[in-house]
Each structure stands twice: as C-alpha cells, then as structure tokens.
Write an enzyme that holds these catalytic residues in place. Structure first.
Site, mmCIF file in Angstrom:
data_model
loop_
_atom_site.group_PDB
_atom_site.id
_atom_site.type_symbol
_atom_site.label_atom_id
_atom_site.label_comp_id
_atom_site.label_asym_id
_atom_site.label_seq_id
_atom_site.Cartn_x
_atom_site.Cartn_y
_atom_site.Cartn_z
ATOM 1 N N SER A 239 9.881 48.277 40.443
ATOM 2 C CA SER A 239 11.023 47.545 39.881
ATOM 3 C C SER A 239 10.869 46.036 39.864
ATOM 4 O O SER A 239 11.332 45.378 38.947
ATOM 5 C CB SER A 239 12.302 47.810 40.681
ATOM 6 O OG SER A 239 12.344 49.070 41.223
ATOM 7 N N HIS B 92 11.568 53.105 35.616
ATOM 8 C CA HIS B 92 11.208 52.016 34.703
ATOM 9 C C HIS B 92 10.197 52.431 33.635
ATOM 10 O O HIS B 92 9.832 51.627 32.785
ATOM 11 C CB HIS B 92 10.656 50.823 35.486
ATOM 12 C CG HIS B 92 11.687 50.225 36.374
ATOM 13 N ND1 HIS B 92 12.684 49.401 35.907
ATOM 14 C CD2 HIS B 92 11.919 50.384 37.703
ATOM 15 C CE1 HIS B 92 13.468 49.061 36.914
ATOM 16 N NE2 HIS B 92 13.034 49.639 38.015
ATOM 17 N N LYS C 150 18.247 52.854 32.142
ATOM 18 C CA LYS C 150 17.406 51.700 31.826
ATOM 19 C C LYS C 150 16.964 51.753 30.354
ATOM 20 O O LYS C 150 17.762 51.493 29.484
ATOM 21 C CB LYS C 150 16.281 51.611 32.837
ATOM 22 C CG LYS C 150 16.889 51.181 34.178
ATOM 23 C CD LYS C 150 16.029 51.203 35.365
ATOM 24 C CE LYS C 150 16.869 50.718 36.549
ATOM 25 N NZ LYS C 150 16.419 51.231 37.819
HETATM 26 C C1 LIG Z 1 17.173 51.638 38.991
HETATM 27 C C2 LIG Z 1 16.354 52.544 39.803
HETATM 28 C C3 LIG Z 1 16.908 53.698 40.367
HETATM 29 C C4 LIG Z 1 18.387 53.994 40.292
HETATM 30 O O1 LIG Z 1 18.773 54.382 39.020
HETATM 31 P P1 LIG Z 1 20.278 54.145 38.541
HETATM 32 O O2 LIG Z 1 20.448 55.093 37.421
HETATM 33 O O3 LIG Z 1 20.385 52.716 38.142
HETATM 34 O O4 LIG Z 1 21.166 54.464 39.708
HETATM 35 C C5 LIG Z 1 16.068 54.554 41.043
HETATM 36 N N1 LIG Z 1 14.757 54.277 41.184
HETATM 37 C C6 LIG Z 1 14.201 53.160 40.679
HETATM 38 C C7 LIG Z 1 12.745 52.920 40.865
HETATM 39 C C8 LIG Z 1 14.987 52.259 39.985
HETATM 40 O O5 LIG Z 1 14.449 51.145 39.510
#
Ligand SMILES: *Cc1c(COP(=O)(O)O)cnc(C)c1O
Length: 378
Positions: free
Chosen positions: A178, A206, A237
């Site tokens: 991330s 991601h 995302k």
């Molecule tokens: C953003 C993220 C999550 C959480 O996902 P959400 O749908 O935003 O709760 C889990 N793992 C990683 C690596 C992330 O970047």
C-alpha cells in the site's frame, strides 16, 4: 477518569502526529475536487482506473436502487442474501478463476474475518512486516503465533517456516504494498509455501483491476492465478465501489460462511453497492479494462521521468522527516496538486513520504503538470 484521552492527544500533538479529518468535495469524480477551498487534482485516491464515477456503474447502482430496497435489512445468514450478492459472488469467482467467492462489507472486514477464522492458537502465522493493518488485526484476533519477516525477505521467511513445528502454517502477503507500491516476490513465496506445506493468502487490494490480462491481479499478471490457497481483494480501490472479496475452493468458502465472524455478525451490504461491484468486474474484465490498464501504465512511464523507481501506480516520494514531507506537500498543493503526506505510525519512522497514486482517469495534461511541478520544486 478520562484524563488518559487528553494526555494521549497532547502526546500526539507534541509529536506532530495528530490525525484530523479534512473535507474533500469531489468534482464529479474522486480525481478532482476542492479541499480547504482550493481546487485540486487528486493524486491521493485509490481510484486507479477512475471507475468511481463510471456511468455504467452508476447506472447499475441506480437500477438496483429502483428494483430492490436501499438496505439489506439483515445479515447474510438471515434474510440479507439476495440475488444481487449471489450474482456478484458468481462473477467474482469466474473473474478470479476459482470455484467460489464470498463478499464482505469491506476489505478490512474480509482480512480480519478470514485470518481469525483460519488461524487458531496452534497455528503459526507468517506476515510481511509491511502487510496491511487489516491483516495484522486479523492475526491478533486469531491468537495464533505471529512471525513477521522483513519486507519481501524470502530468506527470512524460509528460516521461519523451516523452524516451525505447527500443524497449520499460514502465510499472508500483500501482492502490491500500500505505501511503497512495490510487489511481493510471489513466485518465491508460492514455492516456499509448497515446500513447507503452508497455506498462502494473497491480498490483491491494490492489484485487483490494475494487473493481469483480465485485471484479476498480480497473481494473474505473473502466471500464478489460482496458485494461492485464497485470493483476497477489495472492490473499493481500482473497482471504484466498496467491499472486500475472498475467492478459493468451495469447501473453504463454506467454512468461512460458518466461521468468519466479520461475515456472520454484520448486516449485509446494500443491493445497489453489490450491483455496482458486479458492473465494475464487467468493466475490468473486458476491453475497456485493458484500455484503462494501458493508460495507467503510460502515466506511470511518464512519471518515471522524475521518479525513476516508480514501479506501479503507487509511487512513494520518501522525504524522511515530517517537516520536509509537509513542505513538499504544501509546494504541490500550491500548484493545485494533491498528494497527501503519510507518516508514522502508518510508515516506519524516518520514512515519511508523499504517497502519489496515479489513475487511468487522470488526463495526460494532469500527469504532465505533476511531472513538471515535481521537477521544479525542491
Ligand atoms: C485498503 C486495503 C485493505 C482494506 O480494504 P477496504 O475495502 O478499504 O476495507 C486491505 N488490504 C490492503 C492491502 C489494502 O490496501
């Protein structure tokens, strides 16, 4: 009684680490908007394909809103499991080329639920030190023995796996990290899991939508689709909507329906959200998705003129301390470019950075402006 609250807040303030909410008013899409009265191009969103404002997704949500109730009114295991979510799960499984899939209200909830359900006191868990907080929280909740290996250090992972005598071993890694935007050495990790009989969960948060021929993620990109025990990811995302997913074999999905507490003890997601997620899968799997992924890669290539290490759509500009990071942030903001600072505890001390994230929805002019500004401010 609650002196501790004031004390903690004072400590955060004196370390310059207070987090505050800022209002961002999107201008149609997340990629442009107004913050503190200033119009900006947003390089801090995770809308990597610009799908958050896609007309097809909005149309699917509107049609579901017309047809179904706003809320699902019960948990999935009671009466909250309508056709909108079974269709979404079938689509997800087909997209990920797995037998079955399960939708969660968030990616955070998916990780917490899956890991706590699959690991117990007698399990050895192996996590990359830069794994997402939701993975760490699931690990803590599971009460399993936690082994954290240095970021992407497969030699250390192997040492830890070799030493483990646990009957159940579980390795969990982000596929793209991330805050650093680099990818995990997935081929080596898959090999180690096989060698030491460990289960592998990959978090494609991601990479979903962004990598792979059909946008299924990094495992697809490098020819390892279906090689993990479970594929986890999010619709929030690149897919532009909301909610997490996990895909794998049918028995494991059935097990999670029975054991993942963040799935069981929560109200099902609104039908319109599920409908928009299903429409997002359609977009990323087809030619439009391919086109968007190509555009995103072009933008990354353009940014390499000023940040040669840019490997994915997440590009850290590491500045070290908090004041230097803040100064750079303000210099960009002055030019109408928003790249928010990320600092401890989100990233290790001394690695404060601007996290720049690119989107296929950015225009060429916007990327050029970013590159020009980065090369002039110092
Ligand atoms: C953003 C993220 C999550 C959480 O996902 P959400 O749908 O935003 O709760 C889990 N793992 C990683 C690596 C992330 O970047």
């Amino acid at each position: 009684m609650n002196d501790f609250i004031k004390k903690e807040l004072d400590e955060l303030a004196s370390a310059g680490l207070t987090r505050t909410l800022r209002e961002f008013i999107p201008d149609g899409s997340a990629l442009r908007g107004t913050i503190n009265g200033r119009r900006v191009v947003n390089f801090s969103s995770n809308s990597y394909l610009g799908l958050d404002s896609h007309p097809g997704l909005k149309k699917a949500a509107a049609a579901a809103l017309e047809k179904w109730p706003i809320g699902a009114s019960a948990s999935r295991l009671i009466t909250g499991s309508g056709p909108w979510v079974s269709e979404l799960e079938e689509k997800t499984a087909a997209w990920k080329k797995r037998e079955a899939a399960l939708y969660f209200g968030s990616g955070y909830g998916a990780n917490v639920g899956i890991i706590a359900a699959l690991a117990d006191r007698d399990t050895d868990l192996f996590l990359d030190k830069l794994d997402h907080a939701s993975i760490v929280d699931g690990a803590v909740l599971s009460r399993a023995k936690l082994n954290r290996y240095r970021h992407n250090d497969t030699a250390e992972l192997e040492r830890l796996l070799k030493r483990s005598t646990a009957a159940r071993k579980l390795v969990v890694t982000d596929t793209i990290f991330s805050m650093d935007g680099d990818s995990a050495p997935l081929e080596d990790i898959v090999g180690l899991c096989k060698k030491y009989d460990a289960l592998l969960i990959v978090d494609e948060a991601h990479a979903s939508g962004v990598f792979g021929k059909t946008g299924a993620g990094m495992m697809e990109e490098i020819g390892l689709a279906g090689r993990a025990f479970l594929d986890m990811g999010t619709f929030s995302k690149a897919l532009g909507v909301s909610g997490g997913y996990v895909a794998g074999d049918r028995a494991t999905i059935e097990y999670l329906i029975n054991r993942a507490r963040s799935f069981i003890f929560t109200t099902a997601t609104p039908p319109m959200v599920c409908a928009a997620c299903a429409a997002a899968i359609e977009v990323v799997m087809t030619g439009e998705g391919t086109h968007l992924r190509e555009r995103l890669q072009e933008h990354i290539a353009t940014l390499r003129a000023v940040i040669p290490a840019a490997a994915t759509q997440i590009v850290p500009l590491i500045l070290g301390d908090i004041p230097a990071t803040r100064a750079k942030y303000e210099a960009l903001l002055e030019k109408g470019l928003l790249a928010l600072p990320v600092r401890p505890p989100t990233v290790p001390t001394g690695t404060s950075r601007l996290r720049i994230s690119l989107s296929a929805g950015h225009t060429d002019e916007e990327i050029t402006a970013l590159v020009a500004t980065l090369s002039t401010i110092n």
